[in-house]
Design a protein around this motif. Structure first.
Motif, PDB file in Angstrom:
ATOM      1  N   TYR A 264       0.863  -1.189   0.000  1.00 42.02           N
ATOM      2  CA  TYR A 264       0.000   0.000   0.000  1.00 42.02           C
ATOM      3  C   TYR A 264       0.896   1.235   0.000  1.00 42.02           C
ATOM      4  O   TYR A 264       1.765   1.396   0.862  1.00 42.02           O
ATOM      5  N   VAL A 265       0.671   2.118  -0.987  1.00 42.83           N
ATOM      6  CA  VAL A 265       1.482   3.321  -1.146  1.00 42.83           C
ATOM      7  C   VAL A 265       0.589   4.543  -0.965  1.00 42.83           C
ATOM      8  O   VAL A 265      -0.384   4.727  -1.701  1.00 42.83           O
ATOM      9  N   GLY A 266       0.901   5.372   0.018  1.00 40.82           N
ATOM     10  CA  GLY A 266       0.181   6.618   0.241  1.00 40.82           C
ATOM     11  C   GLY A 266       0.997   7.798  -0.231  1.00 40.82           C
ATOM     12  O   GLY A 266       2.176   7.929   0.118  1.00 40.82           O
ATOM     13  N   ILE A 267       0.399   8.664  -1.054  1.00 41.34           N
ATOM     14  CA  ILE A 267       1.124   9.785  -1.670  1.00 41.34           C
ATOM     15  C   ILE A 267       0.433  11.095  -1.323  1.00 41.34           C
ATOM     16  O   ILE A 267      -0.783  11.234  -1.525  1.00 41.34           O
ATOM     17  N   PRO A 268       1.165  12.081  -0.831  1.00 38.71           N
ATOM     18  CA  PRO A 268       0.555  13.387  -0.558  1.00 38.71           C
ATOM     19  C   PRO A 268       0.101  14.066  -1.847  1.00 38.71           C
ATOM     20  O   PRO A 268       0.720  13.914  -2.898  1.00 38.71           O
ATOM     21  N   SER A 269      -0.962  14.827  -1.748  1.00 37.09           N
ATOM     22  CA  SER A 269      -1.427  15.611  -2.889  1.00 37.09           C
ATOM     23  C   SER A 269      -0.574  16.867  -3.038  1.00 37.09           C
ATOM     24  O   SER A 269       0.167  17.253  -2.125  1.00 37.09           O
ATOM     25  N   GLN A 270      -0.680  17.511  -4.183  1.00 33.33           N
ATOM     26  CA  GLN A 270       0.055  18.760  -4.393  1.00 33.33           C
ATOM     27  C   GLN A 270      -0.384  19.815  -3.391  1.00 33.33           C
ATOM     28  O   GLN A 270       0.421  20.583  -2.881  1.00 33.33           O
ATOM     29  N   ARG A 271      -1.669  19.850  -3.073  1.00 34.75           N
ATOM     30  CA  ARG A 271      -2.194  20.815  -2.110  1.00 34.75           C
ATOM     31  C   ARG A 271      -1.511  20.660  -0.761  1.00 34.75           C
ATOM     32  O   ARG A 271      -1.189  21.640  -0.090  1.00 34.75           O
ATOM     33  N   TYR A 272      -1.293  19.412  -0.372  1.00 35.03           N
ATOM     34  CA  TYR A 272      -0.651  19.142   0.919  1.00 35.03           C
ATOM     35  C   TYR A 272       0.821  19.560   0.879  1.00 35.03           C
ATOM     36  O   TYR A 272       1.350  20.155   1.816  1.00 35.03           O
TER      37      TYR A 272
ATOM     38  N   ILE B 239       2.047 -10.050  -6.720  1.00 33.67           N
ATOM     39  CA  ILE B 239       2.177  -8.809  -5.958  1.00 33.67           C
ATOM     40  C   ILE B 239       0.977  -7.931  -6.293  1.00 33.67           C
ATOM     41  O   ILE B 239       0.627  -7.776  -7.468  1.00 33.67           O
ATOM     42  N   VAL B 240       0.352  -7.360  -5.272  1.00 30.27           N
ATOM     43  CA  VAL B 240      -0.751  -6.406  -5.467  1.00 30.27           C
ATOM     44  C   VAL B 240      -0.324  -5.081  -4.839  1.00 30.27           C
ATOM     45  O   VAL B 240       0.041  -5.039  -3.664  1.00 30.27           O
ATOM     46  N   ILE B 241      -0.370  -4.019  -5.631  1.00 34.03           N
ATOM     47  CA  ILE B 241       0.062  -2.696  -5.172  1.00 34.03           C
ATOM     48  C   ILE B 241      -1.120  -1.740  -5.234  1.00 34.03           C
ATOM     49  O   ILE B 241      -1.704  -1.535  -6.307  1.00 34.03           O
ATOM     50  N   ALA B 242      -1.479  -1.160  -4.097  1.00 35.44           N
ATOM     51  CA  ALA B 242      -2.504  -0.114  -4.045  1.00 35.44           C
ATOM     52  C   ALA B 242      -1.809   1.237  -3.935  1.00 35.44           C
ATOM     53  O   ALA B 242      -0.868   1.399  -3.155  1.00 35.44           O
TER      54      ALA B 242
END
Length: 393
Positions: free
Chosen positions: A142-150, A373-376
């Motif tokens: 699981y990959v969490g990415i900040p938004s540009q706004r953040y 492999i499963v990537i979210a």
């Protein structure tokens, strides 16, 4: 003389009234407004119900408004005038002191109890998915990415406090839940923050990260995956890649809204393996060209150049059976990652459930194709969202 002038004026006025619809109908029809990032109204179809209700005529008003000759010039003129006025935003876009374009956002207002209930449900679903993938003998990442706004939060005006507390709360709930599973958890907010300044990893004119941000995300998630895998995946370094930069400036999601009139300009970069890897590609069941970067509209350069935009299902076969089968799902932050990860796979599949036309949900898709492999991939403004790629069953 006055009578002659009046006649000339009326004649010119009549010519203009006649010319506008005639020219509008004879110009090539556009279907998308790039400046507004939306679909334009379709030509109304006559039917009895719409005719009697009056909807047929109102639909013609909407159609003429969307397709009138010179419409783009009108939009650009309006944006130009608005940008010269002393105001904080134009078309819901703020131009910061550094030249970055930021989406106008309302101050945080939410019910903590309601959000806690939402995240209880979301984290339960996420843990269930991670455990299911593990039961299938696969690795879940699981990959969490900040938004540009953040990332550009500090460039918002001091008196416009959009807040971070809800995003931070949802992030903590997500990664606390993942820690209770055997999932590979990649919190890119922490990685970007560790650089000292996340802004160089983001497009200033669009809602996404730039290619430097995609590369950092790619290397981070691949390294994390390799810590778990018995046979590590090849990770492509800069020396292993050939880099390209588009000649045309990017038409970003935010620069569209002010008709690309901002002073700051940006250009898209992408890369491909230096050592060619033959592959075949299908999109939504149809064979397409073997490429990972192309502009779906050749007249304009946009973030959609990565993989050709958001596509329901993309399958890339490199025909190397000794390499793993990888399934990735998520919104448009996946697109530049796809053009890198496929090179380390025997089969690579990407799903975007906002556009996927198949009948299978994520669980059923995993059952059908048995990925290793499963990537979210999820942006941090969507941790508490259930639509599209936030729904697993």
């Amino acid at each position: 003389m006055q009578k002659l002038c009046n006649c000339i004026f009326l004649a010119l006025f009549a010519i203009v009234l006649a010319a506008v619809p005639i020219l509008t109908f004879h110009l090539p029809e556009d279907y998308i407004s790039y400046y507004e990032n939306r679909a334009l109204a379709a030509e109304p179809v006559l039917n009895r119900a719409d005719l009697l209700s009056g909807k047929y005529f109102s639909d013609w008003d909407a159609y003429m408004s969307d397709h009138i000759i010179g419409r783009n010039t009108i939009l650009k003129t309006y944006a130009f005038i608005q940008r010269t006025l002393p105001r904080i935003e134009v078309n819901e876009i703020i131009e910061s002191e550094s030249g970055a374009l930021l989406i106008m956002a309302q101050p945080e207002q939410y019910d903590p109890v309601e959000q806690a209930e939402i995240m209880d449900r979301k984290t339960y679903e996420l843990k269930a998915l991670a455990n299911y993938v593990q039961q299938k003998g696969a690795v879940f990442c699981y990959v969490g990415i900040p938004s540009q706004r953040y990332a550009f939060y500090d460039e918002y005006p001091d008196y416009l406090s959009i807040g971070r507390s809800l995003v931070d709360y949802c992030e903590k709930r997500v990664f606390d839940a993942l820690a209770e599973t055997d999932a590979v958890a990649v919190n890119m907010r922490e990685v970007f923050d560790a650089t000292g300044d996340p802004r160089p990893y983001y497009l200033a004119l669009d809602s996404h990260y730039n290619y430097n941000g995609a590369l950092l995300t790619y290397h981070t998630l691949m390294e994390k995956l390799n810590e778990r895998l018995e046979q590590p995946l090849k990770i492509y370094s800069d020396e292993d890649l050939v880099f390209h930069t588009e000649d045309r400036e990017i038409f970003g999601a935010y620069s569209r809204r002010i008709c690309n009139l901002q002073a700051r300009k940006e250009y898209l970069t992408w890369a491909e393996p230096r050592e060619s890897i033959p592959f075949t590609r299908t999109d939504n069941g149809f064979s397409v060209g073997s490429n990972t970067f192309y502009q779906p509209d050749i007249t304009v350069a946009t973030y959609a150049g990565y993989m050709g935009g958001d596509i329901g299902e993309t399958i890339i076969q490199t025909h190397r059976d000794d390499l793993p089968r990888v399934l990735m799902f998520g919104d448009s932050f996946t697109n530049p990652l796809e053009g890198l990860i496929y090179a380390s796979c025997g089969e690579f599949r990407s799903l975007d459930f906002r556009h996927y036309q198949g009948e299978e949900n994520l669980y059923e898709y995993i059952d059908m194709y048995q990925p290793d492999i499963v990537i979210a991939v999820r942006d941090n403004l969507a941790y508490n969202q259930s639509e599209g790629n936030g729904t697993y069953r």
